[in-house]
Design a protein around this motif. Structure first.
Motif, PDB file in Angstrom:
ATOM      1  N   GLU A   1     -14.120 -18.953  15.308  1.00 28.97           N
ATOM      2  CA  GLU A   1     -13.687 -19.369  13.975  1.00 28.97           C
ATOM      3  C   GLU A   1     -14.826 -19.197  12.985  1.00 28.97           C
ATOM      4  O   GLU A   1     -14.615 -18.866  11.830  1.00 28.97           O
ATOM      5  N   GLU A   2     -16.045 -19.479  13.452  1.00 26.73           N
ATOM      6  CA  GLU A   2     -17.213 -19.287  12.614  1.00 26.73           C
ATOM      7  C   GLU A   2     -18.435 -19.112  13.496  1.00 26.73           C
ATOM      8  O   GLU A   2     -18.443 -19.529  14.643  1.00 26.73           O
TER       9      GLU A   2
ATOM     10  N   VAL B   1     -22.571 -19.834  13.145  1.00 28.97           N
ATOM     11  CA  VAL B   1     -23.549 -20.519  12.309  1.00 28.97           C
ATOM     12  C   VAL B   1     -24.945 -20.027  12.685  1.00 28.97           C
ATOM     13  O   VAL B   1     -25.315 -20.031  13.859  1.00 28.97           O
TER      14      VAL B   1
ATOM     15  N   VAL C   1     -23.090 -19.348   7.378  1.00 29.53           N
ATOM     16  CA  VAL C   1     -21.875 -19.540   8.161  1.00 29.53           C
ATOM     17  C   VAL C   1     -20.981 -18.325   7.953  1.00 29.53           C
ATOM     18  O   VAL C   1     -20.542 -18.060   6.837  1.00 29.53           O
ATOM     19  N   LEU C   2     -20.751 -17.576   9.018  1.00 25.92           N
ATOM     20  CA  LEU C   2     -19.845 -16.428   8.978  1.00 25.92           C
ATOM     21  C   LEU C   2     -18.456 -16.954   9.301  1.00 25.92           C
ATOM     22  O   LEU C   2     -18.227 -17.496  10.381  1.00 25.92           O
ATOM     23  N   ILE C   3     -17.529 -16.829   8.348  1.00 22.74           N
ATOM     24  CA  ILE C   3     -16.183 -17.362   8.494  1.00 22.74           C
ATOM     25  C   ILE C   3     -15.276 -16.309   9.117  1.00 22.74           C
ATOM     26  O   ILE C   3     -15.252 -15.167   8.674  1.00 22.74           O
ATOM     27  N   THR C   4     -14.502 -16.691  10.115  1.00 28.84           N
ATOM     28  CA  THR C   4     -13.625 -15.827  10.914  1.00 28.84           C
ATOM     29  C   THR C   4     -14.262 -14.457  11.177  1.00 28.84           C
ATOM     30  O   THR C   4     -13.758 -13.429  10.743  1.00 28.84           O
TER      31      THR C   4
ATOM     32  N   ALA D   1     -18.337 -10.359   9.066  1.00 33.46           N
ATOM     33  CA  ALA D   1     -17.439 -11.335   8.448  1.00 33.46           C
ATOM     34  C   ALA D   1     -17.328 -10.969   6.976  1.00 33.46           C
ATOM     35  O   ALA D   1     -18.301 -10.546   6.352  1.00 33.46           O
TER      36      ALA D   1
ATOM     37  N   VAL E   1     -19.066 -15.252   3.899  1.00 29.84           N
ATOM     38  CA  VAL E   1     -20.265 -15.911   4.396  1.00 29.84           C
ATOM     39  C   VAL E   1     -20.614 -17.030   3.424  1.00 29.84           C
ATOM     40  O   VAL E   1     -20.623 -16.823   2.219  1.00 29.84           O
TER      41      VAL E   1
ATOM     42  N   THR F   1     -18.195 -28.097   8.598  1.00 30.71           N
ATOM     43  CA  THR F   1     -17.015 -27.721   7.831  1.00 30.71           C
ATOM     44  C   THR F   1     -15.744 -28.034   8.614  1.00 30.71           C
ATOM     45  O   THR F   1     -14.666 -27.975   8.085  1.00 30.71           O
TER      46      THR F   1
END
Length: 128
Positions: free
Chosen positions: A29-30, A32, A42-45, A64, A67, A76
């Motif tokens: 999901e992320e 860190v 934080v790289l999201i998905t 990603a 970010v 989060t």
């Protein structure tokens, strides 16, 4: 979104002389990354590959489109729960405000999921 091709990466590594590598797709999901100055990226998905190199070394490659940068230690995961939502879940299920809040936190703020969680727990309690 840019996609990794594990087979193409394996071919490129082989051209570089790294023949016995194992590549695994990582579902996350992320991701860190904690920086030394007390911040996090934080790289999201993300889409990520873990490359197991000869000798036990690991290499992570990740992409990603979103970010975020934040102070280290902030989470989060988990949504803030409003008092109105807590009261609604408690009314609908007949449980205490504390139990309704706990279910909402577990369901990350999703009211329907919290109600279903409480109802499942009630049914499980009846089966004893």
């Amino acid at each position: 979104m840019l996609r990794f091709n594990p087979n193409e990466l394996k071919k490129q590594l082989k051209r570089l002389g790294l023949k016995n590598v194992d590549i695994e797709t990582l579902e996350a999901e992320e991701i860190v990354i904690r920086k030394r100055e007390g911040r996090e990226l934080v790289l999201i998905t993300p889409q990520a590959l873990v490359v197991k190199m000869p000798g036990g070394a690991l290499m992570l490659q990740a992409f990603a489109q979103q970010v975020e940068e934040r102070e280290a230690g902030l989470e989060t995961v988990g949504a803030e729960v409003s008092e109105e939502d807590v009261r609604l879940v408690a009314e609908q299920t007949g449980v205490s405000l504390e139990e309704a809040r706990k279910a909402l936190e577990e369901a990350e703020g999703d009211i329907a999921a919290a109600i279903m969680l409480i109802e499942e727990r009630k049914r499980a309690g009846e089966g004893r």
